[in-house]
Design a protein around this motif. Structure first.
Motif, mmCIF file in Angstrom:
data_model
loop_
_atom_site.group_PDB
_atom_site.id
_atom_site.type_symbol
_atom_site.label_atom_id
_atom_site.label_comp_id
_atom_site.label_asym_id
_atom_site.label_seq_id
_atom_site.Cartn_x
_atom_site.Cartn_y
_atom_site.Cartn_z
ATOM 1 N N ARG A 95 0.515 -0.811 -0.014
ATOM 2 C CA ARG A 95 0.066 0.022 0.123
ATOM 3 C C ARG A 95 0.811 1.323 -0.408
ATOM 4 N NH1 ARG A 95 -2.634 -3.235 3.906
ATOM 5 N NH2 ARG A 95 -1.293 -2.349 5.481
ATOM 6 N N CYS A 96 0.353 1.940 -0.230
ATOM 7 C CA CYS A 96 1.237 3.539 -0.205
ATOM 8 C C CYS A 96 0.445 4.496 -0.614
ATOM 9 C CB CYS A 96 1.771 3.979 -1.772
ATOM 10 S SG CYS A 96 0.524 4.447 -3.439
ATOM 11 N N ILE A 97 0.370 6.202 -0.710
ATOM 12 C CA ILE A 97 -0.067 7.792 -0.402
ATOM 13 C C ILE A 97 0.441 7.979 -1.777
ATOM 14 C CG2 ILE A 97 -0.411 9.101 0.868
ATOM 15 C CD1 ILE A 97 -0.129 7.884 3.161
ATOM 16 N N LEU A 131 -2.098 2.199 -4.063
ATOM 17 C CA LEU A 131 -1.259 0.841 -4.186
ATOM 18 C C LEU A 131 -0.288 0.697 -4.827
ATOM 19 C CD1 LEU A 131 -4.133 -1.743 -4.408
ATOM 20 C CD2 LEU A 131 -3.639 -0.670 -2.435
ATOM 21 N N TRP A 132 0.875 -0.123 -5.225
ATOM 22 C CA TRP A 132 2.306 0.039 -5.591
ATOM 23 C C TRP A 132 2.005 -1.412 -6.219
ATOM 24 C CZ3 TRP A 132 7.137 -1.601 -4.857
ATOM 25 C CH2 TRP A 132 7.398 -1.768 -4.087
ATOM 26 N N GLU A 133 3.143 -1.471 -7.173
ATOM 27 C CA GLU A 133 3.346 -2.732 -8.264
ATOM 28 C C GLU A 133 4.456 -2.737 -8.403
ATOM 29 O OE1 GLU A 133 4.007 -5.860 -6.868
ATOM 30 O OE2 GLU A 133 1.634 -6.838 -7.101
ATOM 31 N N ARG A 134 5.546 -3.937 -8.569
ATOM 32 C CA ARG A 134 6.612 -4.031 -8.871
ATOM 33 C C ARG A 134 6.820 -4.590 -10.174
ATOM 34 N NH1 ARG A 134 12.075 -3.244 -5.995
ATOM 35 N NH2 ARG A 134 11.695 -0.905 -6.270
ATOM 36 N N TRP A 135 6.567 -4.508 -11.311
ATOM 37 C CA TRP A 135 6.671 -5.715 -12.498
ATOM 38 C C TRP A 135 7.582 -5.466 -13.034
ATOM 39 C CZ3 TRP A 135 5.704 -4.039 -17.798
ATOM 40 C CH2 TRP A 135 5.618 -4.846 -18.438
ATOM 41 N N LEU A 178 0.182 1.789 5.651
ATOM 42 C CA LEU A 178 0.480 2.146 4.937
ATOM 43 C C LEU A 178 1.488 0.246 5.410
ATOM 44 C CD1 LEU A 178 3.391 5.123 4.532
ATOM 45 C CD2 LEU A 178 2.208 3.898 2.752
ATOM 46 N N ALA A 179 0.973 0.329 7.074
ATOM 47 C CA ALA A 179 1.461 -0.940 7.728
ATOM 48 C C ALA A 179 0.474 -1.498 8.388
ATOM 49 C CB ALA A 179 3.028 -0.420 8.112
ATOM 50 N N GLY A 180 -1.042 -1.464 8.142
ATOM 51 C CA GLY A 180 -1.763 -1.566 9.444
ATOM 52 C C GLY A 180 -2.729 -3.098 9.096
#
Length: 225
Positions: A95-97, A131-135, A178-180
């Motif tokens: 997750r991100c902001i 949300l973020w992702e690495r592809w 972010l981390a909950g």
């Protein structure tokens, strides 16, 4: 939905709300951000919270086709984000902001749309839930980081302009998002008095126009200017 927004804030503003790590740097002000371009997102990296540029339009880890064949993923619906294959893995652990100074929506009939600009009543940056992702590109093997903005039902005030809106977090909930362990609890509409609105120039209707022009967010009496 949220298909166009702005990022025009300082490093000091971001640091004040998010305690970003790393040396201070100048942030490019942008006033007409469109999908598939780069945006700044706040995420948790190996050393702590970091502000990084990513592609706007999430590319899931398992995507095997060219990017041009990817469906629109610049928004994720709050109601289904935990289950949809495109987003559920990122929702669980990436997750991100997305800090934003404002966003646009349009009213009216096709061909005569009126653009409206929305920003925080108190002038602070907004915190979009994302949300973020690495592809990894299967052809070049180059890594591509990407993100999406989560949108939910509009609150009563926003519904006069659109039936959807970005999920806007309270800055005090940044850590929990972010981390909950219960991120779904934060996917709700903001208070009715959170935003302000005014009509802006119809030049913003054209994607790729005036990204560096602060005049795009100036109040105007006629959308045809």
């Amino acid at each position: 939905m949220c298909g166009r927004f702005t990022q025009a804030y300082t490093w000091a503003e971001v640091y004040a709300f998010l305690s970003v790590i790393g040396p201070a740097r100048n942030l490019r002000a942008r006033y007409n951000i469109a999908p598939t371009t780069q945006i700044d997102v706040l995420r948790i990296g190996d050393a702590g919270r970091e502000l990084v540029p990513v592609r706007w339009g999430l590319v899931p880890l398992w995507w095997k086709k060219p990017l041009k064949e990817l469906p629109a993923t610049f928004n994720a619906r709050a109601e289904t984000v935990a289950e949809k294959p495109m987003f559920r893995s990122a929702f669980k652990s990436r997750r991100c902001i997305i800090p934003a100074s404002g966003f646009y929506e349009w009213t009216g009939k096709p061909g005569a749309k009126t653009p409206h600009y929305f920003s925080a009543h108190d002038g602070r940056p907004l915190a979009f839930a994302g949300l973020w992702e690495r592809w990894r590109d299967p052809e070049t093997q180059e890594p591509v980081d990407s993100a999406t903005i989560i949108v939910g039902p509009a609150n009563a005030w926003m519904s006069a302009y659109h039936d959807r809106m970005p999920v806007i977090l309270d800055w005090s909930d940044a850590g929990a998002w972010l981390a909950g362990e219960r991120p779904g609890d934060l996917l709700c509409s903001p208070p009715e008095d959170a935003l302000q609105e005014w009509i802006v120039s119809a030049r913003v209707n054209r994607s790729g126009t005036g990204d560096d022009d602060p005049a795009l967010i100036e109040r105007t009496a006629a959308a045809s200017q």
